[in-house]
Scaffold this motif. Structure first.
Motif, PDB file in Angstrom:
ATOM      1  N   MET A   1       0.843  -1.197   0.000  1.00  0.00           N
ATOM      2  CA  MET A   1       0.000   0.000   0.000  1.00  0.00           C
ATOM      3  C   MET A   1       0.874   1.240   0.000  1.00  0.00           C
ATOM      4  SD  MET A   1      -1.491  -0.045   3.834  1.00  0.00           S
ATOM      5  CE  MET A   1      -0.459  -0.346   5.238  1.00  0.00           C
ATOM      6  N   SER A   2       0.297   2.324  -0.484  1.00  0.00           N
ATOM      7  CA  SER A   2       1.044   3.572  -0.515  1.00  0.00           C
ATOM      8  C   SER A   2       0.648   4.479   0.635  1.00  0.00           C
ATOM      9  CB  SER A   2       0.802   4.295  -1.840  1.00  0.00           C
ATOM     10  OG  SER A   2      -0.566   4.610  -1.965  1.00  0.00           O
ATOM     11  N   HIS A   3      -0.433   4.155   1.329  1.00  0.00           N
ATOM     12  CA  HIS A   3      -0.929   4.983   2.416  1.00  0.00           C
ATOM     13  C   HIS A   3      -1.666   4.097   3.399  1.00  0.00           C
ATOM     14  CE1 HIS A   3      -2.863   8.389   4.439  1.00  0.00           C
ATOM     15  NE2 HIS A   3      -1.952   9.136   3.853  1.00  0.00           N
ATOM     16  N   VAL A   4      -1.646   4.458   4.675  1.00  0.00           N
ATOM     17  CA  VAL A   4      -2.307   3.618   5.669  1.00  0.00           C
ATOM     18  C   VAL A   4      -3.826   3.702   5.584  1.00  0.00           C
ATOM     19  CG1 VAL A   4      -0.390   3.598   7.289  1.00  0.00           C
ATOM     20  CG2 VAL A   4      -2.094   5.403   7.447  1.00  0.00           C
ATOM     21  N   PHE A   5      -4.338   4.794   5.056  1.00  0.00           N
ATOM     22  CA  PHE A   5      -5.773   4.942   4.878  1.00  0.00           C
ATOM     23  C   PHE A   5      -6.108   4.769   3.403  1.00  0.00           C
ATOM     24  CE2 PHE A   5      -4.807   7.781   8.515  1.00  0.00           C
ATOM     25  CZ  PHE A   5      -5.514   7.090   9.489  1.00  0.00           C
TER      26      PHE A   5
END
Length: 97
Positions: A54-58
């Motif tokens: 993923m590139s972001h946690v959200f």
């Protein structure tokens, strides 16, 4: 400590960061950078099989909307504020010859 940071590396990072480090600060920076790299190596040992990258946690989703003109053409009203107007545009003094 598996990651040994050289004096040249600390000097280079100091130049990039525009820092002037004393001898004591350089030694502390070497220890800190080594610790960070050791921690990154430790993270590399984790089993990430089946974990999607993923590139972001959200979750990040684009929100699109219809592109609709809401205020229309207000050229005449806007040009009323111009000190000078020429061919439907603001006329301004020359800045160079």
């Amino acid at each position: 400590m598996a990651n040994i940071i050289s004096d040249e590396t600390i000097e280079y990072v100091g130049i990039l960061a525009k820092l002037e480090l004393s001898g004591q600060e350089r030694e502390q920076a070497k220890k800190d950078m080594g610790s960070m790299l050791d921690y990154i190596d430790k993270l590399g040992e984790l089993d990430t099989e089946g974990v999607e990258p993923m590139s972001h946690v959200f979750p990040v989703n684009n929100v699109f909307r219809e592109d609709v003109v809401t205020n229309g053409d207000m050229r005449e009203e806007i040009l009323k504020n111009a000190p000078e107007e020429k061919d439907g545009m603001f006329a301004v003094p020359r800045t160079f010859d």
